[in-house]
Design an enzyme around this catalytic site. Structure first.
Site, PDB file in Angstrom:
ATOM      1  N   GLY A  15     -10.390  -7.775  27.435  1.00 36.65           N
ATOM      2  CA  GLY A  15     -10.312  -8.692  26.310  1.00 36.65           C
ATOM      3  C   GLY A  15     -11.542  -9.568  26.174  1.00 36.65           C
ATOM      4  O   GLY A  15     -11.573 -10.480  25.350  1.00 36.65           O
ATOM      5  N   LYS A  16     -12.579  -9.273  26.957  1.00 37.58           N
ATOM      6  CA  LYS A  16     -13.770 -10.124  26.932  1.00 37.58           C
ATOM      7  C   LYS A  16     -14.501 -10.084  25.592  1.00 37.58           C
ATOM      8  O   LYS A  16     -14.950 -11.123  25.117  1.00 37.58           O
ATOM      9  CB  LYS A  16     -14.707  -9.791  28.095  1.00 37.58           C
ATOM     10  CG  LYS A  16     -15.238  -8.396  28.133  1.00 37.58           C
ATOM     11  CD  LYS A  16     -15.931  -8.103  29.461  1.00 37.58           C
ATOM     12  CE  LYS A  16     -16.361  -6.661  29.523  1.00 37.58           C
ATOM     13  NZ  LYS A  16     -15.254  -5.692  29.439  1.00 37.58           N
ATOM     14  N   SER A  17     -14.606  -8.916  24.966  1.00 38.19           N
ATOM     15  CA  SER A  17     -15.285  -8.845  23.665  1.00 38.19           C
ATOM     16  C   SER A  17     -14.496  -9.577  22.591  1.00 38.19           C
ATOM     17  O   SER A  17     -15.085 -10.290  21.765  1.00 38.19           O
ATOM     18  CB  SER A  17     -15.512  -7.388  23.248  1.00 38.19           C
ATOM     19  OG  SER A  17     -16.476  -6.787  24.085  1.00 38.19           O
ATOM     20  N   ALA A  37     -25.081  -0.731  22.930  1.00 41.62           N
ATOM     21  CA  ALA A  37     -24.497   0.599  23.150  1.00 41.62           C
ATOM     22  C   ALA A  37     -25.211   1.664  22.336  1.00 41.62           C
ATOM     23  O   ALA A  37     -25.708   1.399  21.241  1.00 41.62           O
ATOM     24  CB  ALA A  37     -23.015   0.587  22.796  1.00 41.62           C
ATOM     25  N   HIS A  51     -15.128  -1.335  17.469  1.00 42.11           N
ATOM     26  CA  HIS A  51     -15.695  -2.685  17.590  1.00 42.11           C
ATOM     27  C   HIS A  51     -16.172  -3.189  16.222  1.00 42.11           C
ATOM     28  O   HIS A  51     -15.940  -4.342  15.863  1.00 42.11           O
ATOM     29  CB  HIS A  51     -16.851  -2.704  18.597  1.00 42.11           C
ATOM     30  CG  HIS A  51     -16.424  -2.927  20.009  1.00 42.11           C
ATOM     31  ND1 HIS A  51     -16.723  -4.067  20.703  1.00 42.11           N
ATOM     32  CD2 HIS A  51     -15.730  -2.143  20.860  1.00 42.11           C
ATOM     33  CE1 HIS A  51     -16.233  -3.992  21.918  1.00 42.11           C
ATOM     34  NE2 HIS A  51     -15.622  -2.825  22.048  1.00 42.11           N
ATOM     35  N   GLU A  63     -29.510  -3.536  16.468  1.00 41.34           N
ATOM     36  CA  GLU A  63     -29.441  -2.547  17.548  1.00 41.34           C
ATOM     37  C   GLU A  63     -30.601  -2.798  18.510  1.00 41.34           C
ATOM     38  O   GLU A  63     -31.758  -2.790  18.100  1.00 41.34           O
ATOM     39  CB  GLU A  63     -29.547  -1.133  16.986  1.00 41.34           C
ATOM     40  CG  GLU A  63     -28.489  -0.785  15.950  1.00 41.34           C
ATOM     41  CD  GLU A  63     -27.139  -0.464  16.558  1.00 41.34           C
ATOM     42  OE1 GLU A  63     -27.074  -0.129  17.750  1.00 41.34           O
ATOM     43  OE2 GLU A  63     -26.140  -0.552  15.810  1.00 41.34           O
TER      44      GLU A  63
END
Length: 173
Positions: A15-17, A37, A51, A63
Site C-alpha cells: 500500500g506504499k504507492s 519502471a 498505476h 519517465e
C-alpha cells in the site's frame, strides 16, 4: 534549503504507492510523477497501466528509468514530485551495469538540491530470507544502503504495512 523529502517504504503490495499518492494529492501542489519502471513484458505493462489508471488525471508523468537528476533539477517549489520507485531505479542501474555508488551519489545530490517537495517510494527488501544467488544478495545489500541514505536525507520516513502507515521519522501529516 530544499522542501521536505518524504521516504515511503514497505514490502511488495503493502500500500506504499497508494499512501504516497495520497500525500501528493493532499499537498495541493501541481503533481509530477517520476516513473522509473520499464515495461519489459506484459505483466509489467499491466502493472504500469494499473498505476496510471489509479492515479487518474492531474499528474504530469516524467519517465526516468536511469537518470533522475535532470528530472529533479527541472522541478519548482510549486510542484510535488512522487518518485515511484527507488527500488526499480536501482534495479535498472544494476541491469545497465552502471557504477551504483556513482549513480546513487548523483541521485542523492539531485534530490537534496531539488526545489520541489519530493515523495520517494522504495521497497524494504531486507526482512526476508537470504537470497540464494549472488546477484540477488548484491541487490538486497545495495537496496539496503540506498534506503539508509534516503532515510538519512529525508525529513519524514513512513513505513507502510498492510496499508497502514507508521511514521519512523517526522510526523505522518
Amino acid at each position: 534549503m530544499h522542501p521536505a523529502v518524504t521516504l515511503v517504504l514497505g514490502g511488495a503490495a503493502s500500500g506504499k504507492s497508494d499512501f504516497a499518492e495520497s500525500l501528493a494529492v493532499h499537498s495541493g501542489k501541481a503533481r509530477v510523477y517520476l516513473a522509473t519502471a520499464q515495461a519489459y513484458d506484459a505483466e509489467m505493462r499491466h502493472k504500469i497501466d494499473r498505476h496510471i489508471a489509479r492515479r487518474g488525471a492531474g499528474w504530469t508523468t516524467v519517465e526516468a528509468p536511469l537518470d533522475l537528476a535532470p528530472a529533479l533539477q527541472g522541478l519548482t517549489g510549486q510542484q510535488v514530485c512522487l518518485l515511484d520507485c527507488a527500488t526499480m531505479w536501482l534495479s535498472n542501474q544494476m541491469m545497465a551495469e552502471t557504477d551504483i555508488g556513482t549513480a546513487q551519489a548523483g541521485f542523492l545530490s539531485a534530490l537534496d538540491a531539488c526545489q520541489a517537495q519530493v515523495i520517494v517510494v522504495t521497497n524494504e527488501v531486507g526482512q526476508g530470507v537470504v537470497p540464494d544467488n549472488a546477484l540477488a544478495r548484491q541487490f538486497r545489500e545495495a537496496q539496503g544502503r540506498l534506503n539508509i541514505a534516503l532515510a538519512t536525507l529525508a525529513d519524514r520516513v513512513v513505513q507502510v504495512t498492510a496499508g497502514l502507515p507508521l511514521a519512523l521519522k517526522g510526523k505522518l501529516q
